[in-house]
Scaffold this motif. Structure first.
Motif, PDB file in Angstrom:
ATOM      1  N   VAL A 302       0.837  -1.198   0.000  1.00  0.00           N
ATOM      2  CA  VAL A 302       0.000   0.000   0.000  1.00  0.00           C
ATOM      3  C   VAL A 302       0.872   1.248   0.000  1.00  0.00           C
ATOM      4  O   VAL A 302       0.597   2.216  -0.719  1.00  0.00           O
ATOM      5  CB  VAL A 302      -0.955  -0.001   1.217  1.00  0.00           C
ATOM      6  CG1 VAL A 302      -1.682   1.331   1.339  1.00  0.00           C
ATOM      7  CG2 VAL A 302      -1.967  -1.140   1.088  1.00  0.00           C
ATOM      8  N   THR A 303       1.952   1.221   0.779  1.00  0.00           N
ATOM      9  CA  THR A 303       2.834   2.386   0.889  1.00  0.00           C
ATOM     10  C   THR A 303       3.638   2.642  -0.375  1.00  0.00           C
ATOM     11  O   THR A 303       3.772   3.786  -0.818  1.00  0.00           O
ATOM     12  CB  THR A 303       3.799   2.201   2.074  1.00  0.00           C
ATOM     13  OG1 THR A 303       3.042   2.047   3.277  1.00  0.00           O
ATOM     14  CG2 THR A 303       4.722   3.406   2.218  1.00  0.00           C
ATOM     15  N   THR A 304       4.171   1.582  -0.975  1.00  0.00           N
ATOM     16  CA  THR A 304       5.103   1.747  -2.096  1.00  0.00           C
ATOM     17  C   THR A 304       4.522   1.396  -3.450  1.00  0.00           C
ATOM     18  O   THR A 304       5.151   1.670  -4.475  1.00  0.00           O
ATOM     19  CB  THR A 304       6.362   0.887  -1.881  1.00  0.00           C
ATOM     20  OG1 THR A 304       5.972  -0.504  -1.864  1.00  0.00           O
ATOM     21  CG2 THR A 304       7.038   1.234  -0.569  1.00  0.00           C
ATOM     22  N   GLY A 305       3.322   0.781  -3.471  1.00  0.00           N
ATOM     23  CA  GLY A 305       2.801   0.281  -4.741  1.00  0.00           C
ATOM     24  C   GLY A 305       1.443   0.807  -5.138  1.00  0.00           C
ATOM     25  O   GLY A 305       0.874   0.316  -6.122  1.00  0.00           O
ATOM     26  N   THR A 306       0.905   1.792  -4.390  1.00  0.00           N
ATOM     27  CA  THR A 306      -0.427   2.294  -4.720  1.00  0.00           C
ATOM     28  C   THR A 306      -0.450   3.819  -4.708  1.00  0.00           C
ATOM     29  O   THR A 306       0.446   4.471  -4.165  1.00  0.00           O
ATOM     30  CB  THR A 306      -1.496   1.776  -3.732  1.00  0.00           C
ATOM     31  OG1 THR A 306      -1.238   2.312  -2.428  1.00  0.00           O
ATOM     32  CG2 THR A 306      -1.493   0.257  -3.660  1.00  0.00           C
ATOM     33  N   ASP A 307      -1.491   4.362  -5.284  1.00  0.00           N
ATOM     34  CA  ASP A 307      -1.713   5.803  -5.307  1.00  0.00           C
ATOM     35  C   ASP A 307      -1.927   6.304  -3.875  1.00  0.00           C
ATOM     36  O   ASP A 307      -2.776   5.770  -3.157  1.00  0.00           O
ATOM     37  CB  ASP A 307      -2.950   6.100  -6.163  1.00  0.00           C
ATOM     38  CG  ASP A 307      -3.232   7.587  -6.328  1.00  0.00           C
ATOM     39  OD1 ASP A 307      -2.594   8.407  -5.650  1.00  0.00           O
ATOM     40  OD2 ASP A 307      -4.096   7.913  -7.165  1.00  0.00           O
ATOM     41  N   PRO A 308      -1.187   7.324  -3.427  1.00  0.00           N
ATOM     42  CA  PRO A 308      -1.409   7.869  -2.080  1.00  0.00           C
ATOM     43  C   PRO A 308      -2.860   8.266  -1.813  1.00  0.00           C
ATOM     44  O   PRO A 308      -3.301   8.235  -0.656  1.00  0.00           O
ATOM     45  CB  PRO A 308      -0.489   9.094  -2.035  1.00  0.00           C
ATOM     46  CG  PRO A 308       0.616   8.752  -2.976  1.00  0.00           C
ATOM     47  CD  PRO A 308      -0.041   7.973  -4.087  1.00  0.00           C
ATOM     48  N   LEU A 309      -3.608   8.612  -2.851  1.00  0.00           N
ATOM     49  CA  LEU A 309      -5.005   8.983  -2.655  1.00  0.00           C
ATOM     50  C   LEU A 309      -5.852   7.807  -2.179  1.00  0.00           C
ATOM     51  O   LEU A 309      -6.935   7.999  -1.616  1.00  0.00           O
ATOM     52  CB  LEU A 309      -5.595   9.538  -3.954  1.00  0.00           C
ATOM     53  CG  LEU A 309      -4.994  10.839  -4.485  1.00  0.00           C
ATOM     54  CD1 LEU A 309      -5.737  11.292  -5.735  1.00  0.00           C
ATOM     55  CD2 LEU A 309      -5.023  11.931  -3.428  1.00  0.00           C
ATOM     56  N   ARG A 310      -5.388   6.590  -2.399  1.00  0.00           N
ATOM     57  CA  ARG A 310      -6.146   5.395  -1.999  1.00  0.00           C
ATOM     58  C   ARG A 310      -5.654   4.792  -0.696  1.00  0.00           C
ATOM     59  O   ARG A 310      -6.270   3.865  -0.164  1.00  0.00           O
ATOM     60  CB  ARG A 310      -6.055   4.308  -3.084  1.00  0.00           C
ATOM     61  CG  ARG A 310      -6.617   4.680  -4.421  1.00  0.00           C
ATOM     62  CD  ARG A 310      -7.042   3.442  -5.192  1.00  0.00           C
ATOM     63  NE  ARG A 310      -5.960   2.491  -5.402  1.00  0.00           N
ATOM     64  CZ  ARG A 310      -6.095   1.166  -5.321  1.00  0.00           C
ATOM     65  NH1 ARG A 310      -7.257   0.640  -4.990  1.00  0.00           N
ATOM     66  NH2 ARG A 310      -5.068   0.364  -5.555  1.00  0.00           N
ATOM     67  N   GLN A 311      -4.553   5.287  -0.166  1.00  0.00           N
ATOM     68  CA  GLN A 311      -3.879   4.575   0.908  1.00  0.00           C
ATOM     69  C   GLN A 311      -4.670   4.531   2.215  1.00  0.00           C
ATOM     70  O   GLN A 311      -4.671   3.515   2.910  1.00  0.00           O
ATOM     71  CB  GLN A 311      -2.483   5.149   1.126  1.00  0.00           C
ATOM     72  CG  GLN A 311      -1.549   4.806  -0.033  1.00  0.00           C
ATOM     73  CD  GLN A 311      -0.157   5.372   0.104  1.00  0.00           C
ATOM     74  OE1 GLN A 311       0.192   5.955   1.139  1.00  0.00           O
ATOM     75  NE2 GLN A 311       0.646   5.230  -0.944  1.00  0.00           N
ATOM     76  N   THR A 312      -5.346   5.599   2.563  1.00  0.00           N
ATOM     77  CA  THR A 312      -6.136   5.593   3.798  1.00  0.00           C
ATOM     78  C   THR A 312      -7.207   4.509   3.754  1.00  0.00           C
ATOM     79  O   THR A 312      -7.391   3.734   4.709  1.00  0.00           O
ATOM     80  CB  THR A 312      -6.787   6.962   4.028  1.00  0.00           C
ATOM     81  OG1 THR A 312      -5.757   7.956   4.164  1.00  0.00           O
ATOM     82  CG2 THR A 312      -7.650   6.962   5.279  1.00  0.00           C
ATOM     83  N   GLU A 313      -7.902   4.430   2.634  1.00  0.00           N
ATOM     84  CA  GLU A 313      -8.946   3.416   2.456  1.00  0.00           C
ATOM     85  C   GLU A 313      -8.363   2.004   2.492  1.00  0.00           C
ATOM     86  O   GLU A 313      -8.933   1.092   3.124  1.00  0.00           O
ATOM     87  CB  GLU A 313      -9.655   3.652   1.123  1.00  0.00           C
ATOM     88  CG  GLU A 313     -10.615   2.566   0.697  1.00  0.00           C
ATOM     89  CD  GLU A 313     -11.058   2.700  -0.755  1.00  0.00           C
ATOM     90  OE1 GLU A 313     -11.714   1.769  -1.248  1.00  0.00           O
ATOM     91  OE2 GLU A 313     -10.733   3.725  -1.386  1.00  0.00           O
ATOM     92  N   LEU A 314      -7.225   1.803   1.829  1.00  0.00           N
ATOM     93  CA  LEU A 314      -6.633   0.470   1.761  1.00  0.00           C
ATOM     94  C   LEU A 314      -6.065   0.037   3.112  1.00  0.00           C
ATOM     95  O   LEU A 314      -6.192  -1.133   3.499  1.00  0.00           O
ATOM     96  CB  LEU A 314      -5.549   0.433   0.687  1.00  0.00           C
ATOM     97  CG  LEU A 314      -6.033   0.629  -0.752  1.00  0.00           C
ATOM     98  CD1 LEU A 314      -4.852   0.649  -1.721  1.00  0.00           C
ATOM     99  CD2 LEU A 314      -7.025  -0.465  -1.143  1.00  0.00           C
TER     100      LEU A 314
END
Length: 331
Positions: A302-314
């Protein structure tokens, strides 16, 4: 409501431009993160465009152009790294509808129009001619007096050339299926030309390990939701343990983290604890170390492989998945 949308539009116009999201010529940028950024920002910007289609505000035209640019670059990135791409599965749009956005972008940018043609129909190329090559750019990370130039040929293959000062381009004969493969081969040869380095074995190993990693990259958009996520995670972890090159370890660590995320996501979707999911079809009980490592890797993805905009939800989703040890007497 209008003020909120205007603020979001302004933010995306500043932060969601493809040149801010993807580094095509740097193989050390995680493929998963760049693909997630392009796909998620395309959907976010498209949603803003769809929310107020009747508005004649200036930012709406700019947003529409950004949406179209993101569509083109999402397609380009999938070709660049040989990633399976089904527009409906990734964006919710039919292939013709998605391509309308990409074509609107290329109608405004002649270089990207040429790139799209090379990646698809090749009306401007000599099809099946490995000697007809469109130059795509120069390696920004090379050192020394010999530069590295990249291109795509009439087989839609990636090529590289070396250029010494005052001399013509010398294209290498090998055609590569994706940019990273071409880049690793180019840097291996560049290493020999410039320094006669003794680390050529490291490059050879990196190229072999990339072949394995590329199979996972191709399935990027399928990893979450695939059958047998636990078995796939274990297989990727075993491949990671065999990696000897620095680049191979970098690529496979990102892949393993993505696979770990898929396992936790599967547990969430099935309403199971991690122990419960791991024990499906397994004779041996899951260890606490295994579960803790898996969850850490999922968080790392989640930290290194996803859009920061999605990280809280993930992160919230990951945190809702129980380990399951409290229900299994700590085993």
């Amino acid at each position: 409501m209008r003020e909120t949308r205007t603020a979001l539009a302004a933010w995306h116009l500043q932060h969601s431009r493809p040149e801010c999201l993807v580094s095509y010529f740097d193989p050390w940028q995680p493929v998963a993160r760049q693909l997630d950024l392009l796909a998620n920002r395309f959907q976010a910007v498209k949603a803003l465009c769809d929310a107020d289609r009747d508005s004649l505000a200036v930012e709406d035209d700019a947003l529409a152009q950004l949406r179209d640019s993101l569509a083109f670059h999402l397609l380009k990135a999938c070709v660049w790294w040989q990633v399976d791409f089904a527009p409906r599965a990734v964006t919710g749009l039919s292939a013709p509808h998605f391509m309308e956005h990409a074509h609107r972008h290329t109608a405004r940018h002649v270089d990207d129009e040429t790139m799209l043609d090379v990646m698809t129909w090749q009306h401007y190329m000599h099809r099946a001619d490995s000697g007809h090559i469109m130059v795509t750019g120069t390696d920004p990370l090379y050192r020394g007096s010999t530069s590295i130039v990249y291109g795509i040929d009439g087989h839609r293959g990636f090529r590289f050339a070396m250029q010494r000062p005052g001399q013509k381009l010398a294209w290498n004969d090998i055609t590569h299926p994706d940019f990273i493969a071409a880049s690793l081969n180019a840097r291996a040869l560049h290493c020999l030309i410039e320094t006669e380095c003794a680390a050529i074995g490291e490059w050879d190993q990196a190229r072999e390990e990339h072949i394995q990693a590329a199979r996972h990259h191709a399935r990027h958009f399928h990893i979450v939701g695939q059958a047998d996520p636990v078995a796939r995670y274990a297989a990727a972890l075993e491949q990671f343990s065999r990696c000897q090159s620095r680049f191979g370890r970098f690529a496979f660590e990102n892949i393993v983290n993505h696979m770990a995320f898929a396992v936790v996501h599967a547990a969430h979707e099935q309403g199971l604890s991690l122990v419960g999911l791991l024990r499906q079809g397994e004779e041996n009980p899951a260890s606490s170390n295994m579960v803790d490592s898996l969850k850490r890797r999922a968080h790392a993805h989640v930290t290194t492989g996803t859009d920061p905009l999605r990280q809280t939800e993930l992160v919230a989703m990951l945190n809702r998945v129980e380990t399951g040890f409290a229900l299994s007497n700590g085993r």
